[in-house]
Design a protein around this motif. Structure first.
Motif, PDB file in Angstrom:
ATOM      1  N   THR A 205       3.547   9.281  -6.778  1.00  0.00           N
ATOM      2  CA  THR A 205       4.614  10.049  -6.826  1.00  0.00           C
ATOM      3  C   THR A 205       5.901   9.229  -6.242  1.00  0.00           C
ATOM      4  O   THR A 205       5.774   8.887  -5.113  1.00  0.00           O
ATOM      5  CB  THR A 205       4.534  11.408  -6.286  1.00  0.00           C
ATOM      6  OG1 THR A 205       3.259  12.108  -6.837  1.00  0.00           O
ATOM      7  CG2 THR A 205       5.676  12.321  -6.513  1.00  0.00           C
ATOM      8  N   PRO A 206       6.992   9.133  -7.015  1.00  0.00           N
ATOM      9  CA  PRO A 206       8.027   8.422  -6.347  1.00  0.00           C
ATOM     10  C   PRO A 206       9.115   8.861  -5.354  1.00  0.00           C
ATOM     11  O   PRO A 206      10.118   8.933  -5.404  1.00  0.00           O
ATOM     12  CB  PRO A 206       9.111   7.811  -7.660  1.00  0.00           C
ATOM     13  CG  PRO A 206       8.914   9.401  -8.483  1.00  0.00           C
ATOM     14  CD  PRO A 206       7.530   9.699  -8.178  1.00  0.00           C
ATOM     15  N   GLN A 211       3.866   7.684   0.328  1.00  0.00           N
ATOM     16  CA  GLN A 211       3.239   9.006   1.072  1.00  0.00           C
ATOM     17  C   GLN A 211       2.130   9.512   0.444  1.00  0.00           C
ATOM     18  O   GLN A 211       2.016   9.320  -0.943  1.00  0.00           O
ATOM     19  CB  GLN A 211       4.049   9.729   1.763  1.00  0.00           C
ATOM     20  CG  GLN A 211       5.109  10.555   0.855  1.00  0.00           C
ATOM     21  CD  GLN A 211       5.982  11.510   1.474  1.00  0.00           C
ATOM     22  OE1 GLN A 211       5.757  12.603   2.049  1.00  0.00           O
ATOM     23  NE2 GLN A 211       7.276  10.971   1.514  1.00  0.00           N
ATOM     24  N   GLU A 212       1.401  10.538   0.994  1.00  0.00           N
ATOM     25  CA  GLU A 212       0.328  11.184   0.601  1.00  0.00           C
ATOM     26  C   GLU A 212       0.729  11.947  -0.948  1.00  0.00           C
ATOM     27  O   GLU A 212       1.903  12.293  -0.983  1.00  0.00           O
ATOM     28  CB  GLU A 212      -0.092  12.107   1.326  1.00  0.00           C
ATOM     29  CG  GLU A 212      -0.999  13.295   0.774  1.00  0.00           C
ATOM     30  CD  GLU A 212      -2.287  12.914   0.187  1.00  0.00           C
ATOM     31  OE1 GLU A 212      -2.784  13.525  -0.730  1.00  0.00           O
ATOM     32  OE2 GLU A 212      -2.893  11.730   0.344  1.00  0.00           O
ATOM     33  N   THR A 267       6.545   1.081   3.617  1.00  0.00           N
ATOM     34  CA  THR A 267       7.802   1.924   3.843  1.00  0.00           C
ATOM     35  C   THR A 267       8.676   1.875   2.530  1.00  0.00           C
ATOM     36  O   THR A 267       9.644   2.772   2.478  1.00  0.00           O
ATOM     37  CB  THR A 267       8.437   1.262   5.146  1.00  0.00           C
ATOM     38  OG1 THR A 267       8.945   0.018   5.012  1.00  0.00           O
ATOM     39  CG2 THR A 267       7.500   1.612   6.530  1.00  0.00           C
ATOM     40  N   HIS A 268       8.405   1.022   1.589  1.00  0.00           N
ATOM     41  CA  HIS A 268       8.976   1.070   0.406  1.00  0.00           C
ATOM     42  C   HIS A 268       8.283   0.689  -0.548  1.00  0.00           C
ATOM     43  O   HIS A 268       7.306   0.096  -0.241  1.00  0.00           O
ATOM     44  CB  HIS A 268      10.259   0.180   0.408  1.00  0.00           C
ATOM     45  CG  HIS A 268      11.267   0.273   1.438  1.00  0.00           C
ATOM     46  ND1 HIS A 268      11.192  -0.128   2.791  1.00  0.00           N
ATOM     47  CD2 HIS A 268      12.632   0.983   1.160  1.00  0.00           C
ATOM     48  CE1 HIS A 268      12.447   0.293   3.302  1.00  0.00           C
ATOM     49  NE2 HIS A 268      13.046   0.858   2.715  1.00  0.00           N
ATOM     50  N   HIS A 269       8.214   1.332  -1.932  1.00  0.00           N
ATOM     51  CA  HIS A 269       7.335   1.006  -2.922  1.00  0.00           C
ATOM     52  C   HIS A 269       7.263  -0.429  -3.428  1.00  0.00           C
ATOM     53  O   HIS A 269       6.027  -0.901  -3.750  1.00  0.00           O
ATOM     54  CB  HIS A 269       7.842   1.879  -4.107  1.00  0.00           C
ATOM     55  CG  HIS A 269       7.503   3.263  -3.990  1.00  0.00           C
ATOM     56  ND1 HIS A 269       6.381   3.874  -4.733  1.00  0.00           N
ATOM     57  CD2 HIS A 269       8.264   4.410  -3.523  1.00  0.00           C
ATOM     58  CE1 HIS A 269       6.367   4.884  -4.451  1.00  0.00           C
ATOM     59  NE2 HIS A 269       7.648   5.360  -3.813  1.00  0.00           N
TER      60      HIS A 269
END
Length: 318
Positions: A205-206, A211-212, A267-269
């Motif tokens: 999920t963006p 995260q979870e 911490t970033h995609h």
């Protein structure tokens, strides 16, 4: 007593592995690796790593705000490092102990059975420590009933999740499941509709920070489809399916291209590794996500998971 009519399961007692074979399936249980090492159905491999108990999910923004990771961070270590303390093999109801070399030499070349059970006992690295029992029961038709038992111990912090993590060799094409629509958690199920759903994109999920995500509650079954393989000699590239079914009660699951620790580390995609595996987690317990005020209020008590109480659940690999 072992079956002698050469019907049912063919069992191979290796030096450090146990092979269980039948019509269209081949399973290998490892003593050295401490788990089910290989699931081959119709010549197609479904495991990249042995399934192991999982206790951690990637933090949410609300978890960080409530400092849940400070209170329960020991479960991240337990998720990454776990000791297989014992293995027991049971053939047709008779315990064979842990038949490693040279004791395995007492078995003949052709051993047949109607049912094989392999039980693994894991010890956590938490303080205090606790144990998890994972029992695989293989029937003649190749179905594997999996029973998972967590032993609660006083003094342990709340659990983020509890389940079993399967890592597959390549990225899934899609998965289908029967359960609740959308992304659901114990405190996020209102409005979800029961039905059969197909998910063709395993991406996270963006959220701004990885995260979870991707959890599905009250699931009857999930079916993962892959066609790729790490076997370069494989000529058949047709889609293959692995199905997980509920046994007594519905289960929760997530099917993502990353482990919780991989998500946690980004911490970033763009910091996530290339999506090349499938991580299927089948859960017996899931903590709520909270988000009451987005500033760090704890999850409501009804959606906590106590590590001081036993947790048991089961499912079937079909």
């Amino acid at each position: 007593m072992a079956c002698t009519n050469k019907k049912g399961l063919r069992v191979v007692y290796g030096d450090y592995t146990l092979g269980v074979h039948g019509d269209g399936f081949d399973y290998i249980f490892s003593y050295a690796q401490g788990g089910l090492e290989s699931i081959v159905k119709n010549g197609y491999e479904w495991l990249y790593r042995c399934p192991k108990p999982t206790f951690w999910r990637a933090l949410t923004d609300n978890d960080r705000g409530s400092k849940f990771h400070i209170k329960s961070g020991s479960w991240l270590a337990a998720d990454m490092f776990i000791n297989c303390a014992d293995v027991e093999v049971i053939m047709d109801g008779v315990s064979q102990g842990k038949p490693v070399a040279p004791g395995n030499n007492k078995y003949g070349a052709d051993v047949y059975a109607e049912n094989m059970i392999v039980k693994y006992v894991y010890e956590t690295v938490t303080t205090p420590a606790t144990t998890v029992e994972v029992t695989y029961s293989v029937a003649e038709d190749g179905k594997i009933t999996v029973n998972v038992l967590y032993k609660g111990v006083q003094g342990l912090p709340q659990l983020p999740v509890f389940g079993l993590r399967f890592i597959m060799p390549t990225l899934a094409d899609k998965y289908m499941y029967e359960g609740l629509s959308g992304e659901t958690y114990p405190d996020r199920m209102d409005g979800a509709q029961k039905g059969v759903y197909e998910i063709n994109d395993l991406s996270l999920t963006p959220y701004l920070v990885p995260q979870e995500c991707g959890n599905h509650m009250k699931t009857q079954w999930v079916e993962v489809t892959r066609h790729t393989s790490l076997n370069n000699s494989r000529k058949d590239c047709s889609p293959q399916k692995l199905r997980i079914e509920m046994k007594d009660e519905p289960f929760a699951f997530s099917c993502l291209p990353y482990t919780a620790s991989e998500i946690e580390n980004a911490t970033h995609h763009e910091e996530l590794p290339p999506a090349r595996r499938t991580v299927l987690c089948v859960y017996g317990a899931v903590r709520g996500v909270g988000g009451i005020d987005s500033w760090g209020s704890d999850v409501e008590e009804a959606y906590h998971i106590s590590a001081e109480k036993d947790i048991s659940y089961s499912f079937v690999i079909a």
